[in-house]
Design a protein around this motif. Structure first.
Motif, PDB file in Angstrom:
ATOM      1  N   GLY A  62      10.476   7.224  -2.807  1.00 13.08           N
ATOM      2  CA  GLY A  62      10.855   8.309  -4.413  1.00 13.08           C
ATOM      3  C   GLY A  62      11.634   7.840  -6.070  1.00 13.08           C
ATOM      4  O   GLY A  62      10.733   7.714  -7.422  1.00 13.08           O
ATOM      5  N   GLY A  63      12.125   7.447  -5.653  1.00  9.98           N
ATOM      6  CA  GLY A  63      13.735   7.305  -7.134  1.00  9.98           C
ATOM      7  C   GLY A  63      13.013   5.809  -7.645  1.00  9.98           C
ATOM      8  O   GLY A  63      12.842   5.327  -8.650  1.00  9.98           O
ATOM      9  N   MET A  64      11.911   4.601  -6.827  1.00  6.42           N
ATOM     10  CA  MET A  64      11.147   3.587  -6.926  1.00  6.42           C
ATOM     11  C   MET A  64      10.017   3.873  -7.808  1.00  6.42           C
ATOM     12  O   MET A  64      10.155   3.707  -8.988  1.00  6.42           O
ATOM     13  CB  MET A  64      10.961   2.461  -6.475  1.00  6.42           C
ATOM     14  N   LEU A  65       9.071   5.083  -7.401  1.00  9.48           N
ATOM     15  CA  LEU A  65       7.985   4.987  -8.219  1.00  9.48           C
ATOM     16  C   LEU A  65       8.311   5.924  -9.650  1.00  9.48           C
ATOM     17  O   LEU A  65       7.636   5.616 -10.739  1.00  9.48           O
ATOM     18  CB  LEU A  65       7.262   5.668  -7.398  1.00  9.48           C
ATOM     19  N   VAL A  66       9.500   6.921  -9.644  1.00  9.84           N
ATOM     20  CA  VAL A  66       9.551   7.622 -10.506  1.00  9.84           C
ATOM     21  C   VAL A  66      10.330   6.522 -11.443  1.00  9.84           C
ATOM     22  O   VAL A  66       9.833   6.270 -12.867  1.00  9.84           O
ATOM     23  CB  VAL A  66      10.972   8.682 -10.162  1.00  9.84           C
ATOM     24  N   ARG A  67      11.068   5.516 -12.085  1.00  9.67           N
ATOM     25  CA  ARG A  67      11.506   4.605 -12.775  1.00  9.67           C
ATOM     26  C   ARG A  67       9.620   3.507 -13.177  1.00  9.67           C
ATOM     27  O   ARG A  67      10.677   2.991 -13.972  1.00  9.67           O
ATOM     28  CB  ARG A  67      12.994   3.654 -11.737  1.00  9.67           C
ATOM     29  N   MET A  68       8.630   3.443 -11.927  1.00  7.32           N
ATOM     30  CA  MET A  68       7.900   2.881 -13.153  1.00  7.32           C
ATOM     31  C   MET A  68       7.436   3.243 -14.475  1.00  7.32           C
ATOM     32  O   MET A  68       6.508   3.787 -14.151  1.00  7.32           O
ATOM     33  CB  MET A  68       6.934   1.938 -11.973  1.00  7.32           C
ATOM     34  N   VAL A  69       7.960   3.140 -15.262  1.00  7.06           N
ATOM     35  CA  VAL A  69       8.074   2.801 -16.577  1.00  7.06           C
ATOM     36  C   VAL A  69       7.708   2.350 -17.352  1.00  7.06           C
ATOM     37  O   VAL A  69       7.084   1.680 -18.490  1.00  7.06           O
ATOM     38  CB  VAL A  69       9.469   3.517 -17.308  1.00  7.06           C
ATOM     39  N   THR A  70       7.414   0.562 -16.000  1.00 13.84           N
ATOM     40  CA  THR A  70       6.366  -0.656 -17.365  1.00 13.84           C
ATOM     41  C   THR A  70       5.327  -0.307 -15.959  1.00 13.84           C
ATOM     42  O   THR A  70       4.994  -0.393 -14.748  1.00 13.84           O
ATOM     43  CB  THR A  70       7.048  -1.876 -17.489  1.00 13.84           C
ATOM     44  N   ALA A  71       4.749  -1.645 -16.351  1.00 15.99           N
ATOM     45  CA  ALA A  71       3.621  -1.953 -15.477  1.00 15.99           C
ATOM     46  C   ALA A  71       3.299  -3.282 -14.828  1.00 15.99           C
ATOM     47  O   ALA A  71       3.765  -4.420 -15.374  1.00 15.99           O
ATOM     48  CB  ALA A  71       1.732  -1.412 -16.808  1.00 15.99           C
ATOM     49  N   ILE A  72       2.997  -2.790 -13.772  1.00 17.91           N
ATOM     50  CA  ILE A  72       2.519  -4.533 -13.407  1.00 17.91           C
ATOM     51  C   ILE A  72       1.279  -5.092 -13.384  1.00 17.91           C
ATOM     52  O   ILE A  72      -0.036  -4.980 -13.441  1.00 17.91           O
ATOM     53  CB  ILE A  72       2.441  -4.427 -11.802  1.00 17.91           C
ATOM     54  N   ASP A  73       0.526  -6.548 -14.443  1.00 21.07           N
ATOM     55  CA  ASP A  73       0.149  -7.368 -14.315  1.00 21.07           C
ATOM     56  C   ASP A  73      -0.619  -7.533 -12.975  1.00 21.07           C
ATOM     57  O   ASP A  73      -0.300  -8.588 -12.316  1.00 21.07           O
ATOM     58  CB  ASP A  73       0.546  -8.795 -14.796  1.00 21.07           C
ATOM     59  N   PRO A  74      -1.887  -7.371 -12.807  1.00 20.65           N
ATOM     60  CA  PRO A  74      -3.024  -7.345 -11.989  1.00 20.65           C
ATOM     61  C   PRO A  74      -3.715  -8.829 -11.886  1.00 20.65           C
ATOM     62  O   PRO A  74      -4.321  -9.303 -11.322  1.00 20.65           O
ATOM     63  CB  PRO A  74      -4.010  -6.491 -11.300  1.00 20.65           C
ATOM     64  N   GLY A  75      -2.844  -9.663 -13.218  1.00 21.69           N
ATOM     65  CA  GLY A  75      -3.692 -10.620 -13.536  1.00 21.69           C
ATOM     66  C   GLY A  75      -3.841 -11.516 -12.499  1.00 21.69           C
ATOM     67  O   GLY A  75      -4.564 -12.529 -12.621  1.00 21.69           O
ATOM     68  N   SER A  76      -2.770 -11.708 -11.431  1.00 22.02           N
ATOM     69  CA  SER A  76      -2.731 -13.456 -10.413  1.00 22.02           C
ATOM     70  C   SER A  76      -3.479 -12.678  -9.413  1.00 22.02           C
ATOM     71  O   SER A  76      -3.563 -13.786  -8.495  1.00 22.02           O
ATOM     72  CB  SER A  76      -1.030 -12.729 -10.170  1.00 22.02           C
ATOM     73  N   LEU A  77      -3.907 -11.409  -9.078  1.00 21.65           N
ATOM     74  CA  LEU A  77      -5.028 -11.456  -8.550  1.00 21.65           C
ATOM     75  C   LEU A  77      -6.320 -12.366  -8.494  1.00 21.65           C
ATOM     76  O   LEU A  77      -7.266 -11.438  -8.515  1.00 21.65           O
ATOM     77  CB  LEU A  77      -5.189  -9.943  -7.659  1.00 21.65           C
ATOM     78  N   ASP A  78      -6.420 -13.026  -8.069  1.00 23.23           N
ATOM     79  CA  ASP A  78      -7.329 -14.056  -9.165  1.00 23.23           C
ATOM     80  C   ASP A  78      -8.413 -14.060  -8.281  1.00 23.23           C
ATOM     81  O   ASP A  78      -8.692 -15.391  -7.635  1.00 23.23           O
ATOM     82  CB  ASP A  78      -6.959 -15.726  -9.030  1.00 23.23           C
ATOM     83  N   VAL A  79      -9.045 -13.159  -7.306  1.00 26.39           N
ATOM     84  CA  VAL A  79      -9.652 -13.202  -6.591  1.00 26.39           C
ATOM     85  C   VAL A  79     -11.035 -12.194  -6.424  1.00 26.39           C
ATOM     86  O   VAL A  79     -10.279 -11.312  -7.321  1.00 26.39           O
ATOM     87  CB  VAL A  79      -9.444 -13.762  -5.285  1.00 26.39           C
ATOM     88  N   PRO A  80     -12.316 -12.250  -5.672  1.00 26.14           N
ATOM     89  CA  PRO A  80     -12.911 -10.812  -6.449  1.00 26.14           C
ATOM     90  C   PRO A  80     -12.450  -9.645  -5.752  1.00 26.14           C
ATOM     91  O   PRO A  80     -12.048  -9.587  -4.329  1.00 26.14           O
ATOM     92  CB  PRO A  80     -13.902 -11.348  -5.551  1.00 26.14           C
ATOM     93  N   THR A  81     -12.368  -8.775  -6.699  1.00 25.25           N
ATOM     94  CA  THR A  81     -12.032  -7.586  -5.903  1.00 25.25           C
ATOM     95  C   THR A  81     -11.930  -5.875  -6.921  1.00 25.25           C
ATOM     96  O   THR A  81     -12.912  -6.194  -8.074  1.00 25.25           O
ATOM     97  CB  THR A  81     -10.324  -7.318  -7.410  1.00 25.25           C
ATOM     98  N   LEU A  82     -12.613  -5.292  -5.249  1.00 22.57           N
ATOM     99  CA  LEU A  82     -13.026  -4.193  -5.884  1.00 22.57           C
ATOM    100  C   LEU A  82     -11.886  -2.860  -5.997  1.00 22.57           C
ATOM    101  O   LEU A  82     -10.443  -3.256  -5.784  1.00 22.57           O
ATOM    102  CB  LEU A  82     -13.866  -3.984  -4.810  1.00 22.57           C
ATOM    103  N   VAL A  83     -12.212  -1.893  -7.146  1.00 29.26           N
ATOM    104  CA  VAL A  83     -11.268  -1.163  -7.913  1.00 29.26           C
ATOM    105  C   VAL A  83     -12.478   0.437  -7.408  1.00 29.26           C
ATOM    106  O   VAL A  83     -13.099   0.483  -7.859  1.00 29.26           O
ATOM    107  CB  VAL A  83     -10.629  -0.998  -9.173  1.00 29.26           C
ATOM    108  N   ILE A  84     -11.711   1.061  -6.837  1.00 29.30           N
ATOM    109  CA  ILE A  84     -11.879   2.264  -6.008  1.00 29.30           C
ATOM    110  C   ILE A  84     -11.272   3.252  -6.581  1.00 29.30           C
ATOM    111  O   ILE A  84     -10.218   3.576  -7.012  1.00 29.30           O
ATOM    112  CB  ILE A  84     -11.738   2.376  -4.393  1.00 29.30           C
ATOM    113  N   ALA A  85     -11.589   4.315  -7.458  1.00 28.14           N
ATOM    114  CA  ALA A  85     -10.789   5.752  -8.027  1.00 28.14           C
ATOM    115  C   ALA A  85     -11.532   6.471  -7.609  1.00 28.14           C
ATOM    116  O   ALA A  85     -12.711   6.915  -7.119  1.00 28.14           O
ATOM    117  CB  ALA A  85     -11.232   5.407  -9.518  1.00 28.14           C
ATOM    118  N   GLY A  86     -10.852   8.085  -7.399  1.00 25.73           N
ATOM    119  CA  GLY A  86     -10.914   9.941  -7.203  1.00 25.73           C
ATOM    120  C   GLY A  86     -11.055  10.052  -8.524  1.00 25.73           C
ATOM    121  O   GLY A  86     -10.287   9.762  -9.655  1.00 25.73           O
ATOM    122  N   ARG A  87     -12.461  10.507  -9.117  1.00 24.53           N
ATOM    123  CA  ARG A  87     -12.569  11.292 -10.179  1.00 24.53           C
ATOM    124  C   ARG A  87     -11.540  12.274 -10.307  1.00 24.53           C
ATOM    125  O   ARG A  87     -11.359  13.056 -11.320  1.00 24.53           O
ATOM    126  CB  ARG A  87     -14.012  11.909 -10.337  1.00 24.53           C
TER     127      ARG A  87
END
Length: 319
Positions: A233-258
Motif C-alpha cells: 500500500g505504501g509503495m503504490l501510493v508513493r509511485m509518483v513517477t512511471a516505470i518505462d516499459p521499453g525494456s520489454l523488447d518482446v511481443p507484448t499484448l496490453v489488456i485494459a478494462g473499459r
C-alpha cells in the motif's frame, strides 16, 4: 541476485483445478531469502506460462486461466511476498526492486533451461513485469518470448484513479494525506466486513460483474497479511513517477478494462505507446479484474500468445 534452486514439497493448498489434479508445489527463494509459494499445473513437457497476480490477492486469482490453460500448457503461478502462502518479510522489504527480484527468482527457478516462457501480469503483477524488465533488461529476450500486461499501470497511480477524485489544485494535499494514512493498511482486518465488500465491488469491478466475484476478492483481501497490505500500500501510493516499459523488447499484448477505476484505459495506452513490440491494446467490458470478469477472453489471449498465434505484426514492424 541469483535465485536458489527449487525445493519440491508436498502440496499445501486445495487444488485449483476442477479435475482435482495436485499441483507441484515449489518453494522459490528471492534474492533476500524470502520464500515464495509457487505452484506448477499442467503438462510438464509443455510450453510454460508464468502468471503474476495483483495486490491484495493470491495465485488463486488466476484460477480460471489455470484451469483452462493447464490442459495444454505448463502453468506457473506464485504468491507475491506478503500474500497467500508466501513469507511475510519485515517492513521495508516491499519495493519495486523486491518485486523484480522475486519475479526473476521465479523465472530462473521454474522455467526449464533454454526455454522462453510467456509471462502475464495483472495489476501489481504487471508492475512487477515492467520493473523486472527495467532491472534485468539483458534477461528479457533470453527468458521470455511474449508478455501480457493486464489491467495495469506504469505508475503515477494515485494521480490517475477514477475514484476519490477532487479538484486538481488539491491533488498534492490528497497525495500527502494518502501517504500519511498508508500505514493503516497494515492493521489486522476482520474476515468478514460487508461494507468492505460493497466498496470493493464499486472500486474494483465493472457494473455487470457477478456478486460472487466481489465475494471472492473480499476473501483474498481478508486473507492477505497485514505486512503485505501495508508494505505494498505504501509503495503504490508513493509511485509518483512511471516505470518505462521499453525494456520489454518482446511481443507484448496490453489488456485494459473499459470500466477500470484503478488502472483506467488511458494508463494502458501510455504503456502501449512505450512498448517497442506492441501486439495490440485490447479493451474489454470489465473493471479492474479482467481475468475474473472476462475470463474467457483473457484465457483465449494467453492461449494465443503461448501458441505463437500473436506477435507476428510486432515482429514484422521491427524487422
Amino acid at each position: 541476485m541469483a535465485a536458489r534452486r527449487a525445493r519440491v514439497v508436498a502440496p499445501r493448498r486445495t487444488p485449483i483445478l476442477d479435475s482435482g489434479a495436485p499441483a507441484e508445489v515449489v518453494e522459490v527463494r528471492g534474492a533476500d531469502g524470502t520464500l515464495l509459494h509457487t505452484e506448477i499445473h499442467g503438462r510438464q513437457d509443455a510450453p510454460t506460462i508464468v502468471l503474476a497476480h495483483g495486490v491484495l490477492c493470491n495465485l488463486t486469482f488466476w484460477r480460471k486461466q489455470i484451469a483452462e490453460l493447464s490442459t495444454e500448457f505448463r502453468v506457473v503461478a506464485f504468491d507475491h511476498r506478503g500474500h497467500g502462502l508466501s513469507e511475510q518479510p519485515r517492513r521495508g522489504s516491499y519495493t519495486l526492486d523486491h518485486l523484480a527480484d522475486d519475479l526473476h527468482a521465479v523465472l530462473t527457478t521454474t522455467v526449464p533451461a533454454g526455454e522462453r516462457a510467456v509471462l502475464a501480469g495483472h495489476s501489481l503483477g504487471g508492475i512487477a513485469v515492467m520493473a523486472w524488465g527495467a532491472r534485468y533488461p539483458q534477461d528479457v529476450a533470453r527468458r521470455v518470448r511474449a508478455v501480457a500486461l493486464v489491467n495495469t499501470t506504469p505508475g503515477e497511480i494515485f494521480d490517475n484513479l477514477h475514484f476519490l477524485r477532487g479538484p486538481e489544485r488539491l491533488l498534492g494535499l490528497r497525495r500527502r494525506l494518502a501517504i500519511a494514512v498508508a500505514p493503516l493498511a497494515g492493521i489486522p482486518l476482520p474476515r468478514r466486513l460487508p461494507i468492505r465488500r460493497r466498496l470493493l465491488s464499486y472500486v474494483a469491478l465493472g457494473s455487470k460483474s457477478w456478486a460472487s466475484v466481489g465475494l471472492e476478492l473480499d476473501r483474498m483481501i481478508a486473507a492477505t497479511s497485514p505486512r503485505g497490505r501495508g508494505g505494498y500500500g505504501g509503495m503504490l501510493v508513493r509511485m509518483v513517477t512511471a516505470i518505462d516499459p521499453g525494456s520489454l523488447d518482446v511481443p507484448t499484448l496490453v489488456i485494459a478494462g473499459r470500466k477500470d477505476k484503478i488502472a483506467p484505459p488511458a494508463r494502458s495506452r501510455v504503456i502501449a505507446e512505450s512498448l517497442p513490440r506492441l501486439i495490440e491494446l485490447r479493451e474489454y467490458d470489465s473493471g479492474h479484474c479482467g481475468p475474473l470478469e472476462c475470463a474467457e477472453e483473457v484465457s483465449a489471449d494467453l492461449r494465443a500468445l503461448a501458441r505463437g498465434e500473436l506477435g507476428l505484426a510486432a515482429d514484422e514492424a521491427t524487422a
